[in-house]
Design a protein around this motif. Structure first.
Motif, PDB file in Angstrom:
ATOM      1  N   LEU A  57     -46.828  33.884 -62.210  1.00 58.67           N
ATOM      2  CA  LEU A  57     -46.587  35.074 -63.068  1.00 58.67           C
ATOM      3  C   LEU A  57     -47.781  36.132 -63.106  1.00 58.67           C
ATOM      4  CD1 LEU A  57     -44.313  33.820 -65.802  1.00 58.67           C
ATOM      5  CD2 LEU A  57     -43.710  34.718 -63.664  1.00 58.67           C
ATOM      6  N   ALA A  58     -49.002  35.475 -63.345  1.00 60.44           N
ATOM      7  CA  ALA A  58     -49.920  36.273 -63.430  1.00 60.44           C
ATOM      8  C   ALA A  58     -50.526  37.209 -62.127  1.00 60.44           C
ATOM      9  CB  ALA A  58     -51.305  35.572 -63.786  1.00 60.44           C
ATOM     10  N   ASP A  59     -50.115  36.472 -60.993  1.00 62.93           N
ATOM     11  CA  ASP A  59     -50.471  37.521 -59.656  1.00 62.93           C
ATOM     12  C   ASP A  59     -49.362  38.439 -59.104  1.00 62.93           C
ATOM     13  OD1 ASP A  59     -52.964  36.245 -59.603  1.00 62.93           O
ATOM     14  OD2 ASP A  59     -52.490  34.567 -58.382  1.00 62.93           O
ATOM     15  N   SER A  60     -48.082  38.037 -59.295  1.00 62.38           N
ATOM     16  CA  SER A  60     -46.972  38.535 -58.852  1.00 62.38           C
ATOM     17  C   SER A  60     -46.891  40.111 -59.581  1.00 62.38           C
ATOM     18  CB  SER A  60     -45.750  37.843 -59.006  1.00 62.38           C
ATOM     19  OG  SER A  60     -44.592  38.630 -58.670  1.00 62.38           O
ATOM     20  N   ASN A  61     -46.393  40.965 -58.803  1.00 63.36           N
ATOM     21  CA  ASN A  61     -46.091  42.319 -59.142  1.00 63.36           C
ATOM     22  C   ASN A  61     -44.526  42.519 -58.974  1.00 63.36           C
ATOM     23  OD1 ASN A  61     -48.247  44.046 -60.177  1.00 63.36           O
ATOM     24  ND2 ASN A  61     -49.087  43.955 -57.945  1.00 63.36           N
ATOM     25  N   ALA A  62     -43.944  41.574 -58.762  1.00 61.72           N
ATOM     26  CA  ALA A  62     -42.255  41.588 -58.794  1.00 61.72           C
ATOM     27  C   ALA A  62     -41.954  41.929 -60.090  1.00 61.72           C
ATOM     28  CB  ALA A  62     -41.637  40.183 -58.408  1.00 61.72           C
ATOM     29  N   ASP A  63     -40.593  42.655 -60.373  1.00 57.65           N
ATOM     30  CA  ASP A  63     -40.145  43.060 -61.419  1.00 57.65           C
ATOM     31  C   ASP A  63     -39.769  41.896 -62.329  1.00 57.65           C
ATOM     32  OD1 ASP A  63     -39.782  45.830 -62.104  1.00 57.65           O
ATOM     33  OD2 ASP A  63     -37.829  45.570 -62.161  1.00 57.65           O
ATOM     34  N   LEU A  64     -39.224  40.966 -61.701  1.00 63.02           N
ATOM     35  CA  LEU A  64     -38.960  39.685 -62.442  1.00 63.02           C
ATOM     36  C   LEU A  64     -40.260  39.235 -63.448  1.00 63.02           C
ATOM     37  CD1 LEU A  64     -36.679  37.795 -63.243  1.00 63.02           C
ATOM     38  CD2 LEU A  64     -37.556  36.288 -61.670  1.00 63.02           C
ATOM     39  N   ALA A  65     -41.357  39.078 -62.492  1.00 60.15           N
ATOM     40  CA  ALA A  65     -42.602  38.478 -63.098  1.00 60.15           C
ATOM     41  C   ALA A  65     -43.037  39.116 -64.422  1.00 60.15           C
ATOM     42  CB  ALA A  65     -43.585  38.576 -61.977  1.00 60.15           C
ATOM     43  N   LYS A  66     -42.746  40.714 -64.324  1.00 60.42           N
ATOM     44  CA  LYS A  66     -43.097  41.540 -65.205  1.00 60.42           C
ATOM     45  C   LYS A  66     -42.409  41.180 -66.511  1.00 60.42           C
ATOM     46  CE  LYS A  66     -43.851  45.977 -63.748  1.00 60.42           C
ATOM     47  NZ  LYS A  66     -43.145  47.298 -63.432  1.00 60.42           N
ATOM     48  N   ASP A  67     -40.987  41.167 -66.433  1.00 55.05           N
ATOM     49  CA  ASP A  67     -40.264  40.944 -67.512  1.00 55.05           C
ATOM     50  C   ASP A  67     -40.507  39.548 -68.080  1.00 55.05           C
ATOM     51  OD1 ASP A  67     -38.859  42.839 -66.910  1.00 55.05           O
ATOM     52  OD2 ASP A  67     -37.101  42.118 -66.133  1.00 55.05           O
ATOM     53  N   LEU A  68     -40.832  38.468 -67.285  1.00 59.58           N
ATOM     54  CA  LEU A  68     -41.215  36.972 -67.634  1.00 59.58           C
ATOM     55  C   LEU A  68     -42.364  37.179 -68.339  1.00 59.58           C
ATOM     56  CD1 LEU A  68     -39.681  34.763 -64.948  1.00 59.58           C
ATOM     57  CD2 LEU A  68     -38.716  35.450 -67.172  1.00 59.58           C
ATOM     58  N   ARG A  69     -43.233  38.009 -68.021  1.00 54.39           N
ATOM     59  CA  ARG A  69     -44.709  38.047 -68.731  1.00 54.39           C
ATOM     60  C   ARG A  69     -44.368  38.528 -69.953  1.00 54.39           C
ATOM     61  NH1 ARG A  69     -47.082  39.777 -63.643  1.00 54.39           N
ATOM     62  NH2 ARG A  69     -46.747  41.957 -64.210  1.00 54.39           N
ATOM     63  N   GLN A  70     -43.519  39.539 -70.167  1.00 58.12           N
ATOM     64  CA  GLN A  70     -43.098  40.146 -71.159  1.00 58.12           C
ATOM     65  C   GLN A  70     -42.710  39.106 -72.389  1.00 58.12           C
ATOM     66  OE1 GLN A  70     -40.271  43.356 -70.977  1.00 58.12           O
ATOM     67  NE2 GLN A  70     -42.135  44.920 -71.555  1.00 58.12           N
ATOM     68  N   GLN A  71     -41.545  38.394 -71.816  1.00 59.81           N
ATOM     69  CA  GLN A  71     -40.919  37.316 -72.460  1.00 59.81           C
ATOM     70  C   GLN A  71     -41.903  36.355 -73.171  1.00 59.81           C
ATOM     71  OE1 GLN A  71     -37.514  37.315 -72.968  1.00 59.81           O
ATOM     72  NE2 GLN A  71     -37.730  35.447 -74.343  1.00 59.81           N
ATOM     73  N   THR A  72     -42.932  35.698 -72.293  1.00 60.29           N
ATOM     74  CA  THR A  72     -43.892  34.905 -72.805  1.00 60.29           C
ATOM     75  C   THR A  72     -44.685  35.583 -73.844  1.00 60.29           C
ATOM     76  OG1 THR A  72     -44.139  34.216 -70.494  1.00 60.29           O
ATOM     77  CG2 THR A  72     -45.739  33.836 -71.738  1.00 60.29           C
ATOM     78  N   TYR A  73     -45.175  36.881 -73.604  1.00 63.41           N
ATOM     79  CA  TYR A  73     -45.795  37.483 -74.733  1.00 63.41           C
ATOM     80  C   TYR A  73     -45.004  37.487 -76.154  1.00 63.41           C
ATOM     81  CZ  TYR A  73     -48.248  41.036 -77.350  1.00 63.41           C
ATOM     82  OH  TYR A  73     -49.029  41.629 -78.304  1.00 63.41           O
ATOM     83  N   LYS A  74     -43.748  37.901 -75.878  1.00 62.44           N
ATOM     84  CA  LYS A  74     -43.049  38.212 -77.029  1.00 62.44           C
ATOM     85  C   LYS A  74     -42.711  36.803 -77.940  1.00 62.44           C
ATOM     86  CE  LYS A  74     -38.335  38.948 -77.845  1.00 62.44           C
ATOM     87  NZ  LYS A  74     -37.247  38.765 -77.114  1.00 62.44           N
ATOM     88  N   MET A  75     -42.410  35.785 -76.976  1.00 64.19           N
ATOM     89  CA  MET A  75     -42.488  34.354 -77.722  1.00 64.19           C
ATOM     90  C   MET A  75     -43.570  34.118 -78.362  1.00 64.19           C
ATOM     91  SD  MET A  75     -39.948  32.333 -74.960  1.00 64.19           S
ATOM     92  CE  MET A  75     -39.595  31.078 -76.187  1.00 64.19           C
ATOM     93  N   LEU A  76     -44.856  34.141 -77.671  1.00 74.94           N
ATOM     94  CA  LEU A  76     -46.107  33.633 -78.106  1.00 74.94           C
ATOM     95  C   LEU A  76     -46.637  34.323 -79.282  1.00 74.94           C
ATOM     96  CD1 LEU A  76     -48.363  32.879 -75.226  1.00 74.94           C
ATOM     97  CD2 LEU A  76     -47.256  31.068 -76.745  1.00 74.94           C
ATOM     98  N   VAL A  77     -46.504  35.776 -79.302  1.00 74.42           N
ATOM     99  CA  VAL A  77     -47.017  36.777 -80.326  1.00 74.42           C
ATOM    100  C   VAL A  77     -45.948  36.797 -81.379  1.00 74.42           C
ATOM    101  CG1 VAL A  77     -48.261  38.787 -80.784  1.00 74.42           C
ATOM    102  CG2 VAL A  77     -48.756  37.317 -78.749  1.00 74.42           C
ATOM    103  N   GLU A  78     -44.860  37.312 -80.999  1.00 72.36           N
ATOM    104  CA  GLU A  78     -43.936  37.763 -81.938  1.00 72.36           C
ATOM    105  C   GLU A  78     -43.256  36.653 -82.744  1.00 72.36           C
ATOM    106  OE1 GLU A  78     -41.758  41.121 -80.139  1.00 72.36           O
ATOM    107  OE2 GLU A  78     -43.640  41.654 -79.363  1.00 72.36           O
ATOM    108  N   GLU A  79     -42.921  35.632 -81.788  1.00 74.65           N
ATOM    109  CA  GLU A  79     -42.084  34.689 -82.561  1.00 74.65           C
ATOM    110  C   GLU A  79     -42.718  33.533 -82.915  1.00 74.65           C
ATOM    111  OE1 GLU A  79     -39.027  34.171 -79.537  1.00 74.65           O
ATOM    112  OE2 GLU A  79     -38.546  36.380 -79.711  1.00 74.65           O
ATOM    113  N   ASN A  80     -44.237  33.506 -82.319  1.00 74.14           N
ATOM    114  CA  ASN A  80     -45.135  32.457 -82.674  1.00 74.14           C
ATOM    115  C   ASN A  80     -44.645  31.022 -82.238  1.00 74.14           C
ATOM    116  OD1 ASN A  80     -47.532  32.479 -84.273  1.00 74.14           O
ATOM    117  ND2 ASN A  80     -46.578  33.465 -86.018  1.00 74.14           N
TER     118      ASN A  80
END
Lengths: 142, 176
Positions: A57-80
């Motif tokens: 996910l870190a290396d990919s520029n695909a749209d889905l990878a971007k969404d999944l990075r966002q999802q990961t961030y949301k879960m880690l930071v906003e939802e703890n």
């Protein structure tokens, strides 16, 4: 002197390549603490992008990878969420294929133990071969 | 003489396994969602002010087709989907994935509309919940709301004949 210059040149190229690949896909995300950032980076390295299957996910520029990075961030930071919770979330939707490091379980047993199995077969073959050579030698000395 | 055949046959076996591996499609990832309850959808509709919730579909089987106006392989399967919709009673819900309403409407006007309803997932959030990683994708959900089938990539005549139609026949039988 010339050789040293060449060495520095190659080093510069290496640094350039490495720094590029590290920043291939990084959205500016604020983290609450360094622990969170570390978990985020670990997850992006361990999760596969399903569109470009040989990239994480870190290396990919695909749209889905971007969404999944966002999802990961949301879960880690906003939802703890914990790292395991994010992994479970991804696996329940995309399957174990999303993990670069599949868990050890009954149906991944061959995957994990396969190399060891081949090594043992090889060692056994080698042992038999050496034994036979010794037998041949022994009979020559008779 | 016989001994030389052992490494040769081992090698042949290895070649056979690798050859089979080459014919597999790595894009086909088995979905972990099959046999599980579908994640609840609650999304705005394209041609209506009302919202769509997947619980309103309970009681009869339905098809969810993920598509987008920017997706080229969606064009490939579209004519097939049009004939399918005319010949089957099963409802097809179109999930318009990461698209804009205007682009979606223009596309449907040009290509025809096989869908009972179209729902909008402009951010792709529902897509993540349903494990969508390539457009188009097609899901079959049974009357109890359980995902029975998923295919990633465009539908084809072969897929319809060999996989989808037998499943739909079976679902009709299951219906109480």
């Amino acid at each position: 002197m010339l050789r040293r210059n060449r060495f520095l040149f190659i080093l510069a190229i290496l640094v350039f390549i490495l720094s590029r690949s590290a920043s291939a896909a990084s959205e500016p995300y604020p983290f609450e603490n360094s622990e969170q950032e570390k978990t985020y980076k670990e997850l992006l390295a361990e999760l596969r992008c399903l569109v470009c299957q040989n990239q994480n996910l870190a290396d990919s520029n695909a749209d889905l990878a971007k969404d999944l990075r966002q999802q990961t961030y949301k879960m880690l930071v906003e939802e703890n969420a914990t790292k395991q919770e994010v992994v479970n979330f991804m696996v329940s939707r995309y399957g174990e294929f999303i993990l670069y490091k599949p868990p050890v379980s009954a149906h991944t047993g061959l995957l994990w133990l396969g190399p060891l199995l081949f090594l043992l077969i090889g060692l056994f073959g080698l042992y038999r071969y050496i034994q036979k050579q010794q037998d041949v030698k022994g009979s020559n000395y008779d | 003489m016989k001994k030389h055949l052992i490494p040769l046959s081992l090698f042949a076996g290895l070649i056979a396994i690798l050859a089979i591996g080459l014919t597999l499609n790595p894009q086909k990832v088995p979905s972990p969602l099959i046999g599980k309850s579908a994640s609840e959808l609650d999304l705005p509709r394209l041609y209506s002010q009302e919202r769509f919730t997947s619980s309103q579909m309970l009681g009869s089987p339905w098809i969810l087709n993920v598509w987008a106006s920017w997706c080229t392989s969606c064009k490939e399967e579209h004519s097939l989907l049009m004939t399918f919709a005319q010949n089957h009673f099963i409802k097809i819900i179109g999930l318009n994935y990461k698209d804009t309403p205007q682009a979606a409407k223009d596309w449907l006007l040009k290509m025809g509309n096989p869908y009972e309803m179209i729902i909008e997932d402009s951010q792709g959030k529902a897509g993540i919940d349903w494990g969508v990683y390539a457009v188009p994708e097609t899901f079959v959900i049974d009357s109890k709301g359980i995902i029975r089938y998923k295919i990633s990539g465009p539908l084809s005549e072969d897929i319809l004949q060999q996989q989808l139609n037998p499943l739909l026949a079976q679902l009709r039988k299951e219906k109480p």
